[in-house]
Design a protein around this motif. Structure first.
Motif, mmCIF file in Angstrom:
data_model
loop_
_atom_site.group_PDB
_atom_site.id
_atom_site.type_symbol
_atom_site.label_atom_id
_atom_site.label_comp_id
_atom_site.label_asym_id
_atom_site.label_seq_id
_atom_site.Cartn_x
_atom_site.Cartn_y
_atom_site.Cartn_z
ATOM 1 N N ASP A 1 100.092 146.321 124.875
ATOM 2 C CA ASP A 1 99.959 144.607 125.419
ATOM 3 C C ASP A 1 101.286 144.447 124.813
ATOM 4 N N ILE A 2 101.944 144.765 123.623
ATOM 5 C CA ILE A 2 103.150 143.873 123.520
ATOM 6 C C ILE A 2 103.576 143.776 124.664
ATOM 7 N N TYR A 3 104.230 145.305 125.413
ATOM 8 C CA TYR A 3 105.244 144.816 126.701
ATOM 9 C C TYR A 3 104.114 143.821 128.101
ATOM 10 N N ARG A 4 103.271 143.884 127.942
ATOM 11 C CA ARG A 4 102.554 143.461 129.607
ATOM 12 C C ARG A 4 102.528 141.872 129.290
ATOM 13 N N SER A 5 102.366 141.225 127.726
ATOM 14 C CA SER A 5 103.211 140.501 127.347
ATOM 15 C C SER A 5 104.198 139.437 128.352
ATOM 16 N N TRP A 6 105.043 140.502 127.792
ATOM 17 C CA TRP A 6 106.486 140.692 127.699
ATOM 18 C C TRP A 6 106.372 140.507 129.329
ATOM 19 N N ARG A 7 106.194 141.305 130.100
ATOM 20 C CA ARG A 7 106.391 141.555 131.916
ATOM 21 C C ARG A 7 106.086 139.992 131.671
ATOM 22 N N ALA A 8 105.039 139.470 131.554
ATOM 23 C CA ALA A 8 104.982 137.908 131.629
ATOM 24 C C ALA A 8 105.643 137.248 132.476
ATOM 25 N N ILE A 9 106.411 137.569 131.476
ATOM 26 C CA ILE A 9 107.638 135.866 131.000
ATOM 27 C C ILE A 9 108.884 136.570 132.228
ATOM 28 N N ALA A 10 109.122 137.851 131.880
ATOM 29 C CA ALA A 10 109.781 138.563 133.118
ATOM 30 C C ALA A 10 109.755 137.956 133.827
ATOM 31 N N ASP A 11 108.265 138.147 134.410
ATOM 32 C CA ASP A 11 107.647 137.628 136.250
ATOM 33 C C ASP A 11 107.994 136.375 136.553
ATOM 34 N N GLU A 12 108.125 135.078 135.056
ATOM 35 C CA GLU A 12 107.893 133.906 135.413
ATOM 36 C C GLU A 12 110.120 133.554 135.899
ATOM 37 N N TYR A 13 110.368 134.879 135.519
ATOM 38 C CA TYR A 13 112.573 133.928 135.433
ATOM 39 C C TYR A 13 112.748 135.092 137.077
ATOM 40 N N GLY A 14 111.856 136.519 137.050
ATOM 41 C CA GLY A 14 112.628 137.164 137.780
ATOM 42 C C GLY A 14 113.358 138.748 137.344
ATOM 43 N N GLY A 15 113.103 138.389 136.280
ATOM 44 C CA GLY A 15 113.771 139.096 134.948
ATOM 45 C C GLY A 15 113.681 140.838 135.045
ATOM 46 N N VAL A 16 113.613 141.478 135.278
ATOM 47 C CA VAL A 16 113.990 143.087 134.482
ATOM 48 C C VAL A 16 114.421 143.570 132.973
ATOM 49 N N PHE A 17 113.344 145.066 132.920
ATOM 50 C CA PHE A 17 112.911 145.622 131.652
ATOM 51 C C PHE A 17 113.308 146.947 131.934
ATOM 52 N N VAL A 18 114.109 147.219 131.204
ATOM 53 C CA VAL A 18 114.458 148.646 131.319
ATOM 54 C C VAL A 18 114.501 149.091 129.399
ATOM 55 N N GLY A 19 113.796 150.032 129.230
ATOM 56 C CA GLY A 19 113.426 150.435 128.134
ATOM 57 C C GLY A 19 114.109 151.582 127.442
ATOM 58 N N GLU A 20 114.568 152.068 126.193
ATOM 59 C CA GLU A 20 114.995 153.046 125.248
ATOM 60 C C GLU A 20 114.178 153.181 124.952
ATOM 61 N N VAL A 21 113.088 154.900 126.309
ATOM 62 C CA VAL A 21 111.946 155.137 125.574
ATOM 63 C C VAL A 21 112.618 156.701 125.925
ATOM 64 N N TRP A 22 112.255 157.642 124.135
ATOM 65 C CA TRP A 22 112.705 158.720 124.339
ATOM 66 C C TRP A 22 111.324 159.687 124.546
ATOM 67 N N LEU A 23 110.406 160.040 125.390
ATOM 68 C CA LEU A 23 109.212 160.792 124.945
ATOM 69 C C LEU A 23 109.252 162.041 125.432
ATOM 70 N N PRO A 24 109.003 163.107 124.867
ATOM 71 C CA PRO A 24 108.511 164.172 125.939
ATOM 72 C C PRO A 24 107.112 163.983 126.379
ATOM 73 N N ASP A 25 106.464 163.738 126.529
ATOM 74 C CA ASP A 25 105.381 164.049 127.483
ATOM 75 C C ASP A 25 105.328 163.378 128.705
ATOM 76 N N THR A 26 105.515 163.752 129.407
ATOM 77 C CA THR A 26 106.075 162.324 131.136
ATOM 78 C C THR A 26 105.025 161.603 131.274
ATOM 79 N N GLU A 27 103.884 162.137 131.004
ATOM 80 C CA GLU A 27 102.233 161.576 131.131
ATOM 81 C C GLU A 27 102.450 160.183 130.466
ATOM 82 N N ARG A 28 102.364 160.023 129.367
ATOM 83 C CA ARG A 28 102.566 158.625 128.577
ATOM 84 C C ARG A 28 104.265 157.894 128.602
#
Length: 529
Positions: free
Chosen positions: A238-265
């Motif tokens: 839910d946090i990142y969905r709210s962030w994405r709405a802001i990025a979309d206003e500006y045409g900006g992009v996100f790259v996350g540092e996400v260390w997870l072994p579960d590929t589906e997650r």
């Protein structure tokens, strides 16, 4: 090093980031413009022509904000101001604009999990103000902390204040964790995003992106616990969905540092209304082994396919052992738990493999991140114990070498003081005495250098035309694939030379063919069929 022959205008397509080459700038160690021993924005601005000639599409800056530098700037005291050691906000705005004029976008690093203990919020909190609600303060269990969580840097994840209360820090004690259940924390970070998008940045890298949300009960940790009390909790989306709405206003992009072994997650973070991309750590930490690299590539592409997100390919960053050193060791993978002093390294072998790995990563579909100095083939540096600054070293009781060895200031000019990093003071971390041999000016004049290889490969990368990867038949230990009709990448990780498929032209090679025209071991080539 010369001026670029022409300025490339940034691609206007909204999906520029899907196949970009992004260069990571660790400002403190990139270039020192004022000679005080610390890299700064003036140094970066002076080297923009070098970056344009390298051919990168964007720069990712590790945190350049006001910070006590207890963790290399990842302890932020003010997200809206540049640390005086680096320059000023006005200078950052000039840098963003000047880079854009050369066809290079800017990505900034946001650290949402924690702040510095010098941040105004935390300073007010320890004085007993209402800001305490913005952090995780708890009473302990007698003389014991509130729970058994461990810091990512070693030791307990709790520190006790003189009044007897404890506060949570998943990293160093100087980095108190924010409570993301509090709406003021969310509002503040949304404002920070707008602040930097308003200044022309094209994107945001999100540090420790899977750690923000905590189980409000703060229970003890049990191995295998599901859901985890502080990693990859569902509330994050839910946090990142709210962030994405802001990025979309500006045409900006996100790259996350996400260390997870579960590929589906992992893939959940890349759904169309969340993050655009996330770092691919399975490839970065993979040993130099053909079967395991192919599996890492296949798994990466498979986990990204359902959500339509592009993969990212990374060989090294400011936290891990440099590629040339790692590939020259008996264990060519990377794991924080196995880092140790005195690990034997064959740098000639590591360099040969790193050259091949550069061509492999640049040929794969998706975006590629190049950590500063990788294009120069820099090895990991040995830091004298009395100069080590990384908190990982101290928190491990001195057993972990820390990350300073990959953060040593860059060599720019072979015959200049401090290899051209700065003109006056000794660099904040000592450079090895032999680093003049790696200097950018010397490599720019050598068509066989690592720098020349990176420049040529980045310039030629469009030949793959953004097509999907198709594996080709190849002997054991050899990786061969195509992404566009008539263009093939071949990487030989076998012990013996490999026959090349039929071709009309060698576009670029990481090393010379043998006398019989075969591809030697630990060598890669791009071919036109």
């Amino acid at each position: 090093m010369g001026q670029p022959t022409h300025a490339r205008k940034p691609r206007e397509a909204q999906d520029w980031w899907r196949d970009a080459v992004i260069y990571q700038v660790y400002v403190r160690s990139f270039a020192d413009g004022d000679g005080d021993g610390t890299g700064d924005l003036a140094g970066v601005r002076a080297r923009l022509p070098y970056l344009a000639e390298l051919g990168v599409d964007a720069l990712w800056f590790t945190p350049w904000y006001v910070s006590p530098m207890k963790d290399g700037g990842y302890d932020v005291a003010d997200y809206r101001a540049i640390d005086p050691a680096f320059g000023t906000l006005a200078e950052a705005e000039k840098l963003i604009a000047e880079a854009h004029g050369l066809g290079i976008r800017t990505i900034v690093d946001i650290v949402p999990n924690h702040v510095s203990d010098q941040h105004p919020w935390f300073r007010a909190a320890i004085e007993g103000g209402p800001e305490r609600d913005l952090f995780h303060f708890r009473t302990g269990r007698g003389a014991l902390p509130p729970n058994d969580w461990r810091s990512q840097f070693g030791g307990p994840a709790w520190t006790r204040l003189p009044d007897g209360t404890w506060y949570l820090h998943l990293f160093a004690p100087e980095q108190p964790d924010l409570d993301w259940a509090h709406p003021a924390v969310r509002r503040e970070h949304e404002d920070i995003l707008r602040f930097w998008f308003d200044r022309g940045v094209a994107g945001v890298r999100i540090d420790s992106a899977a750690l923000l949300a905590k189980d409000p009960r703060l229970p003890d940790f049990t191995e295998g616990q599901d859901p985890h009390p502080y990693i990859d909790r569902d509330e994050l989306h839910d946090i990142y969905r709210s962030w994405r709405a802001i990025a979309d206003e500006y045409g900006g992009v996100f790259v996350g540092e996400v260390w997870l072994p579960d590929t589906e997650r992992f893939a959940r973070y890349l759904r169309p209304d969340e993050l655009h991309t996330a770092f691919n750590f399975s490839f970065m930490t993979c040993p130099w082994d053909a079967a395991r690299l192919r599996a890492a590539i296949d798994e990466t592409l498979a986990e990204h396919a359902p959500v339509g997100a592009p993969a990212t390919w990374v060989l090294c960053n400011h936290d891990v052992t440099r590629t040339v050193t790692r590939y020259g060791r008996a264990d060519t993978g990377f794991d924080f738990a196995t880092k140790a002093f005195g690990t034997p390294t064959d740098l000639a072998l590591g360099t040969r493999r790193a050259r091949a790995a550069a061509l492999l990563s640049l040929a794969l579909p998706g975006a590629v991140y190049v950590y500063q100095g990788e294009e120069l083939g820099l090895p990991e540096a040995d830091i004298p114990l009395d100069r080590v600054q990384d908190p990982m070293h101290a928190r491990s009781g001195g057993t972990d070498p820390g990350r300073d060895g990959c953060r040593v200031p860059l060599p720019w000019a072979a015959d200049a003081p401090h290899a051209g990093f700065g003109s006056r003071e000794e660099p904040w971390l000592p450079q090895p005495v032999d680093w003049a041999a790696y200097a950018a000016d010397r490599q720019a004049a050598d068509p066989t250098s690592m720098l020349a290889l990176y420049r040529r490969a980045i310039a030629l990368r469009p030949v793959f035309a953004g097509g999907p990867l198709t594996w080709l038949p190849a002997p054991d230990g050899v990786l061969a694939f195509t992404r566009a009709p008539g263009v093939t990448c071949v990487v030989n990780l076998a012990a013996t030379p490999a026959e090349l498929p039929a071709h009309t032209e060698i576009l670029v090679a990481s090393g010379s063919l043998d006398t019989d025209g075969r591809l030697p071991k630990d060598t890669a080539v791009w071919l036109r069929a």
